[in-house]
Scaffold this motif. Structure first.
Motif, PDB file in Angstrom:
ATOM      1  N   ASP A 196       0.827  -1.206   0.000  1.00 19.12           N
ATOM      2  CA  ASP A 196       0.000   0.000   0.000  1.00 19.12           C
ATOM      3  C   ASP A 196       0.862   1.257   0.000  1.00 19.12           C
ATOM      4  O   ASP A 196       0.560   2.231  -0.700  1.00 19.12           O
ATOM      5  N   LEU A 197       1.941   1.260   0.772  1.00 16.31           N
ATOM      6  CA  LEU A 197       2.837   2.415   0.800  1.00 16.31           C
ATOM      7  C   LEU A 197       3.532   2.583  -0.548  1.00 16.31           C
ATOM      8  O   LEU A 197       3.678   3.716  -1.042  1.00 16.31           O
ATOM      9  N   SER A 198       3.951   1.485  -1.140  1.00 11.23           N
ATOM     10  CA  SER A 198       4.591   1.553  -2.458  1.00 11.23           C
ATOM     11  C   SER A 198       3.641   2.153  -3.492  1.00 11.23           C
ATOM     12  O   SER A 198       4.060   2.946  -4.354  1.00 11.23           O
ATOM     13  N   TYR A 199       2.376   1.808  -3.399  1.00  8.33           N
ATOM     14  CA  TYR A 199       1.387   2.352  -4.337  1.00  8.33           C
ATOM     15  C   TYR A 199       1.234   3.858  -4.142  1.00  8.33           C
ATOM     16  O   TYR A 199       1.178   4.622  -5.119  1.00  8.33           O
ATOM     17  N   LEU A 200       1.184   4.312  -2.892  1.00  6.50           N
ATOM     18  CA  LEU A 200       1.035   5.740  -2.624  1.00  6.50           C
ATOM     19  C   LEU A 200       2.212   6.535  -3.182  1.00  6.50           C
ATOM     20  O   LEU A 200       2.032   7.559  -3.861  1.00  6.50           O
ATOM     21  N   ILE A 201       3.417   6.074  -2.911  1.00  6.11           N
ATOM     22  CA  ILE A 201       4.606   6.796  -3.385  1.00  6.11           C
ATOM     23  C   ILE A 201       4.692   6.748  -4.909  1.00  6.11           C
ATOM     24  O   ILE A 201       5.125   7.715  -5.544  1.00  6.11           O
ATOM     25  N   SER A 202       4.258   5.651  -5.510  1.00  9.69           N
ATOM     26  CA  SER A 202       4.307   5.553  -6.975  1.00  9.69           C
ATOM     27  C   SER A 202       3.381   6.563  -7.633  1.00  9.69           C
ATOM     28  O   SER A 202       3.675   7.073  -8.718  1.00  9.69           O
ATOM     29  N   THR A 203       2.243   6.879  -6.982  1.00  9.46           N
ATOM     30  CA  THR A 203       1.353   7.896  -7.548  1.00  9.46           C
ATOM     31  C   THR A 203       2.013   9.275  -7.501  1.00  9.46           C
ATOM     32  O   THR A 203       1.802  10.099  -8.399  1.00  9.46           O
ATOM     33  N   ALA A 204       2.821   9.533  -6.465  1.00  9.82           N
ATOM     34  CA  ALA A 204       3.550  10.803  -6.397  1.00  9.82           C
ATOM     35  C   ALA A 204       4.618  10.862  -7.479  1.00  9.82           C
ATOM     36  O   ALA A 204       4.825  11.921  -8.106  1.00  9.82           O
ATOM     37  N   LEU A 205       5.291   9.739  -7.735  1.00 10.25           N
ATOM     38  CA  LEU A 205       6.271   9.685  -8.824  1.00 10.25           C
ATOM     39  C   LEU A 205       5.601   9.935 -10.172  1.00 10.25           C
ATOM     40  O   LEU A 205       6.154  10.614 -11.041  1.00 10.25           O
ATOM     41  N   ARG A 206       4.406   9.389 -10.352  1.00  8.64           N
ATOM     42  CA  ARG A 206       3.646   9.639 -11.581  1.00  8.64           C
ATOM     43  C   ARG A 206       3.375  11.128 -11.750  1.00  8.64           C
ATOM     44  O   ARG A 206       3.560  11.680 -12.847  1.00  8.64           O
ATOM     45  N   ASP A 207       2.960  11.794 -10.673  1.00  8.46           N
ATOM     46  CA  ASP A 207       2.654  13.217 -10.761  1.00  8.46           C
ATOM     47  C   ASP A 207       3.899  14.044 -11.071  1.00  8.46           C
ATOM     48  O   ASP A 207       3.838  15.009 -11.843  1.00  8.46           O
ATOM     49  N   LEU A 208       5.030  13.686 -10.467  1.00  9.88           N
ATOM     50  CA  LEU A 208       6.276  14.388 -10.766  1.00  9.88           C
ATOM     51  C   LEU A 208       6.611  14.285 -12.248  1.00  9.88           C
ATOM     52  O   LEU A 208       7.035  15.267 -12.874  1.00  9.88           O
ATOM     53  N   SER A 209       6.415  13.109 -12.819  1.00  8.00           N
ATOM     54  CA  SER A 209       6.724  12.897 -14.233  1.00  8.00           C
ATOM     55  C   SER A 209       5.745  13.640 -15.135  1.00  8.00           C
ATOM     56  O   SER A 209       6.147  14.297 -16.101  1.00  8.00           O
ATOM     57  N   CYS A 239      -7.756  16.293  -3.094  1.00  8.50           N
ATOM     58  CA  CYS A 239      -8.269  15.141  -2.362  1.00  8.50           C
ATOM     59  C   CYS A 239      -7.242  14.018  -2.460  1.00  8.50           C
ATOM     60  O   CYS A 239      -6.334  14.054  -3.288  1.00  8.50           O
ATOM     61  N   SER A 240      -7.397  13.037  -1.609  1.00  8.59           N
ATOM     62  CA  SER A 240      -6.406  11.955  -1.536  1.00  8.59           C
ATOM     63  C   SER A 240      -6.633  10.859  -2.578  1.00  8.59           C
ATOM     64  O   SER A 240      -5.962   9.828  -2.544  1.00  8.59           O
ATOM     65  N   ASP A 241      -7.565  11.076  -3.492  1.00 12.63           N
ATOM     66  CA  ASP A 241      -7.806  10.118  -4.565  1.00 12.63           C
ATOM     67  C   ASP A 241      -6.499   9.901  -5.333  1.00 12.63           C
ATOM     68  O   ASP A 241      -5.786  10.856  -5.650  1.00 12.63           O
ATOM     69  N   THR A 242      -6.174   8.667  -5.642  1.00 17.01           N
ATOM     70  CA  THR A 242      -4.904   8.359  -6.301  1.00 17.01           C
ATOM     71  C   THR A 242      -4.975   8.446  -7.820  1.00 17.01           C
ATOM     72  O   THR A 242      -4.008   8.099  -8.494  1.00 17.01           O
ATOM     73  N   THR A 243      -6.101   8.889  -8.376  1.00 18.93           N
ATOM     74  CA  THR A 243      -6.195   9.068  -9.827  1.00 18.93           C
ATOM     75  C   THR A 243      -5.353  10.262 -10.249  1.00 18.93           C
ATOM     76  O   THR A 243      -5.037  11.140  -9.429  1.00 18.93           O
ATOM     77  N   PRO A 244      -4.976  10.344 -11.537  1.00 17.21           N
ATOM     78  CA  PRO A 244      -4.161  11.478 -11.999  1.00 17.21           C
ATOM     79  C   PRO A 244      -4.842  12.817 -11.743  1.00 17.21           C
ATOM     80  O   PRO A 244      -6.068  12.922 -11.735  1.00 17.21           O
ATOM     81  N   GLY A 267       3.995  18.755  -4.437  1.00 15.68           N
ATOM     82  CA  GLY A 267       2.920  18.818  -3.460  1.00 15.68           C
ATOM     83  C   GLY A 267       2.357  17.450  -3.123  1.00 15.68           C
ATOM     84  O   GLY A 267       2.154  17.112  -1.948  1.00 15.68           O
ATOM     85  N   THR A 268       2.115  16.645  -4.158  1.00 14.61           N
ATOM     86  CA  THR A 268       1.574  15.313  -3.895  1.00 14.61           C
ATOM     87  C   THR A 268       2.627  14.409  -3.244  1.00 14.61           C
ATOM     88  O   THR A 268       2.281  13.518  -2.466  1.00 14.61           O
ATOM     89  N   LEU A 269       3.904  14.658  -3.526  1.00 10.93           N
ATOM     90  CA  LEU A 269       4.960  13.844  -2.912  1.00 10.93           C
ATOM     91  C   LEU A 269       4.983  14.055  -1.403  1.00 10.93           C
ATOM     92  O   LEU A 269       5.026  13.086  -0.628  1.00 10.93           O
ATOM     93  N   LEU A 270       4.949  15.319  -0.950  1.00 11.27           N
ATOM     94  CA  LEU A 270       4.911  15.568   0.487  1.00 11.27           C
ATOM     95  C   LEU A 270       3.602  15.049   1.078  1.00 11.27           C
ATOM     96  O   LEU A 270       3.588  14.478   2.179  1.00 11.27           O
TER      97      LEU A 270
END
Length: 401
Positions: A196-209, A239-244, A267-270
């Motif tokens: 679950d933590l890996s999924y959360l951080i991966s969504t932040a990496l997606r946003d950075l890219s 919101c905390s939704d993990t969609t793009p 912002g999403t990374l923090l």
């Protein structure tokens, strides 16, 4: 400590000191995001926070500097000292590790973790604290790695002659350093063995890219503001939704465009780092969402503060064309946009002249209001975690300008 380790540490320290000294003679044209509150008060707050979490944040950088890989990269980095490549300024900020250089994201995550950690056995507490420290470190690593990668210069094939050799070499070093930090961070995340933590951080990496492809860019990939539109359609929904993140009909509206760009830029990374701290502590989805919003609004508040300082500073410091004061000024005086839309490079724009025009508008007052609004939201969310020493310290850090 063995002789080999002492020798390696001595070599790393010497390289660090040399790069520190030599990089003071360089300048940078790429945008950067730095938060600089009053040094004395800020340093005192940092020391208080480190006592609470029992973990000096300087250890985060020390671990990277003691690695053979980073020491070798630092040796190659010396070859580009004296150039105007952005990697030199980035390295200076990283190696100095001054308390006022960058927002202390890792420390915020550790303070939040301390505030919500359950009272369990000493063995369980030790394991949880270790995981939380790893989360704080990898969040900082991802942020720094992305920051390094953003400093790459686009060099056209026709311009790749001997005069550009140093810049091309610096690009290679920037890629290697950024990749090293990002790969190391991902390895640390994998070792936590928390899907679950890996999924959360991966969504932040997606946003950075994805943020690197949002909006118009000049030939050095520096973002250019959207064309101002007459009316704004409302605030950007966080919101905390993990969609793009939603990007439609955003450009040209100063608050929404600035908020989205800042969310993309970290912002999403923090936010995910704070949310991950709650996840590791066993908290539910509702509390995790509160932590996510707290992290996002804190990042937005600090970003607005940094941009105010850049525009109002007497120093001829570079500022971003997609910073809040610029976007507000363009919206108030659309004629200013005409001088930007045809520029092929930000370096072709007279930033000093543009700053004078910005200061003639209400952009600074609007940005201060933007800071206050986001800071108050961050305060409201962190207060939901109760009244304790960690929360009080975070509140002091938010209020410090």
């Amino acid at each position: 400590m063995s002789y080999a380790i002492m020798r390696h540490l001595r070599r790393t320290v010497i390289l660090t000191q040399q790069i520190r000294y030599e990089t003071t003679m360089t300048s940078v044209t790429q945008e950067d995001f730095v938060f600089k509150p009053p040094l004395t008060h800020w340093s005192k707050l940092i020391r208080e926070a480190e006592k609470i979490v029992g973990y000096p944040t300087s250890f985060m950088n020390l671990r990277w500097l003691l690695s053979d890989e980073f020491a070798n990269l630092a040796m190659h980095l010396r070859k580009v000292v004296g150039s105007n490549h952005p990697i030199v300024k980035t390295a200076k900020n990283f190696l100095y590790n001054e308390h006022n250089n960058l927002q202390p994201w890792g420390l915020i995550i550790l303070l939040l973790s301390k505030a919500v950690s359950p009272e369990t056995s000493s063995l369980q507490n030790s394991a949880l604290a270790q995981d939380q420290r790893i989360l704080a470190e990898l969040t900082e690593m991802i942020r720094t790695g992305h920051y390094v990668h953003r400093g790459l210069l686009n060099i056209a094939p026709d311009d790749r002659d001997s005069s550009m050799a140093t810049s091309m070499f610096a690009n290679k070093i920037a890629i290697l350093i950024g990749d090293y930090l990002l790969v190391t961070a991902n390895g640390m995340l994998a070792r936590l063995k928390n899907q679950d933590l890996s999924y959360l951080i991966s969504t932040a990496l997606r946003d950075l890219s994805e943020g690197e492809f949002f909006g118009e860019r000049d030939n050095q990939n520096i973002p250019i503001p959207g064309k101002p539109v007459p009316f704004e359609t409302g605030e950007f929904d966080i919101c905390s939704d993990t969609t793009p993140l939603k990007v439609n009909n955003i450009l040209g509206e100063p608050i929404r465009e600035w908020t989205l760009r800042t969310m993309f830029n970290g912002g999403t990374l923090l936010g995910r780092g704070c949310q991950g701290a709650l996840l590791l502590s066993g908290k539910g989805e509702k509390e995790q969402e509160i932590a996510y919003k707290f992290g996002c609004y804190l990042c937005l508040a600090w970003q607005a503060s940094a941009e105010i300082q850049k525009i109002t500073s007497d120093n001829k410091e570079h500022y971003s064309l997609v910073s809040a004061p610029v976007l507000f000024a363009l919206h108030e005086n659309p004629k200013l946009y005409h001088g930007l839309e045809n520029a092929k490079s930000v370096s072709d724009i007279d930033l000093d002249k543009l700053k004078v025009e910005i200061l003639r508008t209400n952009a600074i007052e609007q940005t201060r209001s933007l800071y206050s609004e986001n800071a108050n939201k961050a305060l409201n969310y962190i207060e939901m975690f109760g009244d304790c020493e960690s929360v009080d310290t975070i509140k002091k850090m938010i209020r410090t300008l």
